[in-house]
Design a protein around this motif. Structure first.
Motif, mmCIF file in Angstrom:
data_model
loop_
_atom_site.group_PDB
_atom_site.id
_atom_site.type_symbol
_atom_site.label_atom_id
_atom_site.label_comp_id
_atom_site.label_asym_id
_atom_site.label_seq_id
_atom_site.Cartn_x
_atom_site.Cartn_y
_atom_site.Cartn_z
ATOM 1 N N GLY A 20 0.806 -1.099 -0.017
ATOM 2 C CA GLY A 20 0.064 0.118 0.107
ATOM 3 C C GLY A 20 0.925 1.183 -0.091
ATOM 4 N N ILE A 21 1.839 1.240 0.775
ATOM 5 C CA ILE A 21 2.813 2.341 0.917
ATOM 6 C C ILE A 21 3.610 2.606 -0.460
ATOM 7 C CG2 ILE A 21 5.177 3.361 1.943
ATOM 8 C CD1 ILE A 21 4.027 2.247 4.448
ATOM 9 N N ASP A 24 1.102 4.201 -2.902
ATOM 10 C CA ASP A 24 1.052 5.525 -2.835
ATOM 11 C C ASP A 24 2.114 6.416 -3.071
ATOM 12 O OD1 ASP A 24 -0.435 7.925 -1.393
ATOM 13 O OD2 ASP A 24 0.804 7.723 0.134
ATOM 14 N N ARG A 27 1.999 6.628 -7.085
ATOM 15 C CA ARG A 27 1.100 7.848 -7.528
ATOM 16 C C ARG A 27 1.506 9.069 -6.875
ATOM 17 N NH1 ARG A 27 -4.317 5.132 -5.106
ATOM 18 N NH2 ARG A 27 -4.690 3.350 -6.806
ATOM 19 N N ALA A 28 2.192 9.435 -5.843
ATOM 20 C CA ALA A 28 2.681 10.692 -5.460
ATOM 21 C C ALA A 28 3.947 11.213 -6.251
ATOM 22 C CB ALA A 28 2.839 10.793 -3.978
ATOM 23 N N GLY A 133 4.967 13.187 -1.070
ATOM 24 C CA GLY A 133 5.209 12.231 -0.300
ATOM 25 C C GLY A 133 6.785 12.188 -0.234
ATOM 26 N N TYR A 155 7.865 6.771 6.090
ATOM 27 C CA TYR A 155 7.224 7.537 4.842
ATOM 28 C C TYR A 155 6.298 8.387 5.128
ATOM 29 C CZ TYR A 155 4.314 8.337 0.663
ATOM 30 O OH TYR A 155 3.367 8.620 -0.354
ATOM 31 N N ASN A 157 3.276 10.974 3.730
ATOM 32 C CA ASN A 157 2.441 11.071 2.628
ATOM 33 C C ASN A 157 2.141 12.743 2.550
ATOM 34 O OD1 ASN A 157 0.296 11.543 4.242
ATOM 35 N ND2 ASN A 157 -0.687 9.664 3.891
ATOM 36 N N LYS A 158 1.217 12.888 1.497
ATOM 37 C CA LYS A 158 0.917 14.369 1.134
ATOM 38 C C LYS A 158 0.115 15.094 2.201
ATOM 39 C CE LYS A 158 0.171 13.691 -3.851
ATOM 40 N NZ LYS A 158 -0.740 13.865 -4.930
#
Length: 184
Positions: A20-21, A24, A27-28, A133, A155, A157-158
């Motif tokens: 999942g990380i 993400d 995508r970021a 991120g 990590y 994220n946004k």
């Protein structure tokens, strides 16, 4: 079915969280892109409403006058082949327009239209830094029966949520954590 131990469940949760990380982060654009800065320039022109009053065109009248008896043919030919330049202009608080025409042999040889705006221009520049991120690498120190140091990876994220994990090789222990901002 086999007995599923707590360690196997923990490893499965860690793998799912890692996938999942990773998704993400892709995508970021953390893994392959550099930080993006979006910049835009806006030019605002404040135009006052203007109405130009131009004189109406004159109708063409053909007048057939009798030919005079003493005609200077040389003067007529000289006037016919001469180049005459006419300048006309319109000037107000918004724009200045200059029309230049060159006439020869009863026809327009060239026509130039020059103009200059006399307006205030306002420029607005917006700079937007897009949050992405970030990956972090560090360590966790702890003191229990002795001092222990575990390498860690994290990590952000946004939305400024931090997820991190560490492994302590001396105590053979996995550590994981999740942080959220208290105030933005």
């Amino acid at each position: 079915m086999k007995d599923v131990s707590f360690n196997n469940i923990l490893v499965l949760i860690a793998i799912i969280a890692g996938i999942g990380i990773y998704i993400d982060m892709r995508r970021a654009g953390v893994l392959f892109d550099s930080d993006t800065i979006i910049s835009s320039d806006t030019i605002i022109v404040n135009l006052p409403s203007q109405t130009f009053q131009l004189p109406p065109g004159q109708p063409i009248n053909i007048v057939n006058n009798p030919v005079p008896s003493n005609v200077d043919t040389g003067a007529i030919l000289k006037s016919f082949f001469r180049e005459v330049t006419y300048l006309d202009s319109l000037d107000n608080d918004t724009v200045k327009i200059v029309l230049k025409e060159v006439i020869s042999e009863n026809s327009i040889r060239s026509r130039e239209l020059m103009w200059k705006l006399k307006l205030p221009l306002t420029t607005t520049i917006n700079h937007i830094n897009e949050k992405k991120g970030q990956l972090y690498l560090g360590g966790i120190a702890s003191a229990r029966n002795g001092i222990s140091l575990a390498p860690a990876i994290g990590y952000r994220n946004k939305k400024d949520y931090y997820i991190f994990g560490a492994y302590d090789p001396w105590e053979r222990r996995i550590q994981a954590g999740y942080l959220i901002p208290l105030k933005k």
